[in-house]
Design an enzyme around this catalytic site. Structure first.
Site, PDB file in Angstrom:
ATOM      1  CG  ASP A  54      -1.231   0.938   9.557  1.00  0.00           C
ATOM      2  OD1 ASP A  54      -1.943   1.601   9.339  1.00  0.00           O
ATOM      3  OD2 ASP A  54      -1.833  -0.335   9.338  1.00  0.00           O
ATOM      4  N   GLY A  82       6.529  -2.354   3.137  1.00  0.00           N
ATOM      5  CA  GLY A  82       6.384  -2.897   4.523  1.00  0.00           C
ATOM      6  C   GLY A  82       6.836  -4.134   5.130  1.00  0.00           C
ATOM      7  NE  ARG A 140      -4.798  -5.131   7.325  1.00  0.00           N
ATOM      8  CZ  ARG A 140      -5.931  -5.795   6.718  1.00  0.00           C
ATOM      9  NH1 ARG A 140      -6.347  -6.914   7.221  1.00  0.00           N
ATOM     10  NH2 ARG A 140      -6.561  -5.133   5.773  1.00  0.00           N
ATOM     11  N   GLY A 143       0.855  -1.129  -0.050  1.00  0.00           N
ATOM     12  CA  GLY A 143      -0.019  -0.106   0.132  1.00  0.00           C
ATOM     13  C   GLY A 143       0.668   1.216   0.003  1.00  0.00           C
TER      14      GLY A 143
HETATM   15  O1  F6P Z   1      -0.956   0.652   4.989  1.00  0.00           O
HETATM   16  C1  F6P Z   1      -1.699  -0.135   5.814  1.00  0.00           C
HETATM   17  C2  F6P Z   1      -3.022   0.243   5.890  1.00  0.00           C
HETATM   18  O2  F6P Z   1      -3.172   1.373   5.985  1.00  0.00           O
HETATM   19  C3  F6P Z   1      -3.947  -0.493   6.886  1.00  0.00           C
HETATM   20  O3  F6P Z   1      -4.161   0.064   8.091  1.00  0.00           O
HETATM   21  C4  F6P Z   1      -4.946  -0.855   6.004  1.00  0.00           C
HETATM   22  O4  F6P Z   1      -6.047  -1.942   6.563  1.00  0.00           O
HETATM   23  C5  F6P Z   1      -4.752  -1.136   4.741  1.00  0.00           C
HETATM   24  O5  F6P Z   1      -3.395  -0.237   4.420  1.00  0.00           O
HETATM   25  C6  F6P Z   1      -5.634  -0.859   3.438  1.00  0.00           C
HETATM   26  O6  F6P Z   1      -4.887  -0.877   2.269  1.00  0.00           O
HETATM   27  P1  F6P Z   1      -5.686  -1.358   1.002  1.00  0.00           P
HETATM   28  O7  F6P Z   1      -7.021  -0.957   1.118  1.00  0.00           O
HETATM   29  O8  F6P Z   1      -5.057  -0.605  -0.070  1.00  0.00           O
HETATM   30  O9  F6P Z   1      -5.784  -2.796   0.849  1.00  0.00           O
END
Ligand code: F6P
Length: 371
Positions: free
Chosen positions: A143, A118, A187, A15
């Site tokens: 996060d 990550g 998360r 992400g």
């Molecule tokens: O980068 C981590 C995060 O921000 C989490 O907190 C969240 O659940 C996730 O990314 C969501 O990412 P995507 O919707 O891009 O899969």
């Protein structure tokens, strides 16, 4: 693939986070100016190095103006061919894409990779070493939960967005005597909720590390009312879960994590009899311009990654430790998250200010009603 470095490649994986472009810029500039290396940009993460490679040369002019730009100019892939799968409790990886990537890296004359990602992406980079690919990692997540790293870039920007949202929710909550619930990202770790809750004056902070009960949250709301504050602000990490509940909440329509804020609003509204509303901040926390802090941290991480390679070191991830930049080994941080310790000083500080965490400890603070 031993020997001196002449060309490195850089990719962004997982992400996005505000500051990715600042890392790319710093890597390109430091590689050019300090080391005289050329840099290749890989598009869409590790996926860009399998099949027909999706790559492009990056020089000083290609990265001009990138410092304040959100997202990643290289694109990113979240789940691709390199992900580990769990089979009978064991993490298993298909070696085919790894072999293909290693062959492409050799053919393209890439001497080392800079992997911005990550814990999952650092795990992939760590695995690549077994196929002869040299890599150094730069941690990325809003996060702020990368193991071994005090602060990742992107966190400060997300925190700024969440704190501003809490400031804005205060005035509308107070105008209508409402409970306003703000659902933020997080998360497995509640750092965004904890920091924004403290900085934005929340009355209740719900994080994955401390399971909550609706009764305890409702008690904080009614206690505030008893003391003359007719509105309450709750900040809730998307990964928070109810004690003795069914675990984390997933959205029915998309199947993605989220929805706990709406649950808290509806249940607390029912128990307290107050009007309650929810706001889900979602990807607004990840988009847009990085804060100055994140631009600087991202730049320091990018420059440090190049220096690590120049010293002939591989398999390490650049991290922040207090005010310093250091490294941890890839296997050390791969697949591990840095969660909020329930006895963290910030939690104690919050509790001391009367901020609830939706647990029993809050309930013990509730005063007996006046006779
Ligand atoms: O980068 C981590 C995060 O921000 C989490 O907190 C969240 O659940 C996730 O990314 C969501 O990412 P995507 O919707 O891009 O899969």
């Amino acid at each position: 693939m031993a020997g001196p470095i002449r060309r490195i490649a850089i990719l962004t994986s997982g992400g996005d986070a505000p500051g990715l472009n600042a890392v790319i810029r710093a890597v390109v500039k430091t590689a050019e100016v300090e080391c005289g290396w050329s840099v290749t940009g890989v598009e869409h993460g590790f996926e860009g190095l399998i099949g027909k490679p999706r790559i492009r040369p990056l020089d000083g002019s290609a990265v001009a103006g990138l410092l304040p730009r959100g997202g990643t100019i290289l694109g990113s892939t979240n789940k691709g061919h390199f992900s580990a799968m769990r089979v009978d409790g064991e993490l298993v990886r298909d070696p085919a894409p790894y072999k293909e990537l290693a062959a492409n890296v050799k053919r393209l004359g890439i001497d080392a990779l800079v992997v911005i990602g990550g814990e999952g992406s650092q795990g992939i980079a760590s695995e690549l070493a077994r196929f002869g690919v040299r890599a150094v990692g730069v941690p990325k997540t809003i996060d702020n939960d990368l193991w071994g790293c005090d602060q990742t870039f992107g966190f400060d920007t997300a925190l700024t967005v969440a704190t501003e949202a809490l400031d804005r929710l205060h005035t509308t909550a107070a105008s209508h005597d409402r409970v306003m619930v703000l659902e933020v990202m997080g998360r497995d770790a509640g750092w965004i909720a904890l920091h924004s809750g403290l900085g934005g004056g929340a009355d209740v902070i719900l994080i994955p590390e401390i399971p909550f009960t609706v009764e305890a949250v409702a008690s904080t709301v009614t206690t505030r009312e008893f003391r003359g504050s007719n509105f309450s602000i709750v900040v809730c990490a998307e990964g928070a879960s109810e004690r003795d509940g069914g675990g984390q909440t997933y959205q029915e329509t998309t199947g993605t994590l989220g929805g706990v804020g709406a649950y808290v609003a509806s249940q607390v509204g029912k128990v307290t009899g107050k009007d309650a509303r929810v706001v889900v901040l979602g990807h607004l926390q990840r988009g847009g311009m990085p804060t100055p802090f994140d631009r600087i941290l991202a730049t320091r991480f990018g420059a440090a990654a190049v220096r690590v390679l120049a010293e002939g070191r591989y398999g390490e991830v650049v991290v922040s430790r207090g005010l310093e930049i250091g490294t941890v080994t890839m296997p050390e941080c791969a697949g591990k998250v840095r969660t909020v310790p329930p006895d963290h000083e910030m939690i104690r500080t919050c509790r001391g200010l009367g901020i609830g965490f939706g647990d029993e400890e809050d309930e013990s603070l509730i005063p007996e009603p006046l006779a």
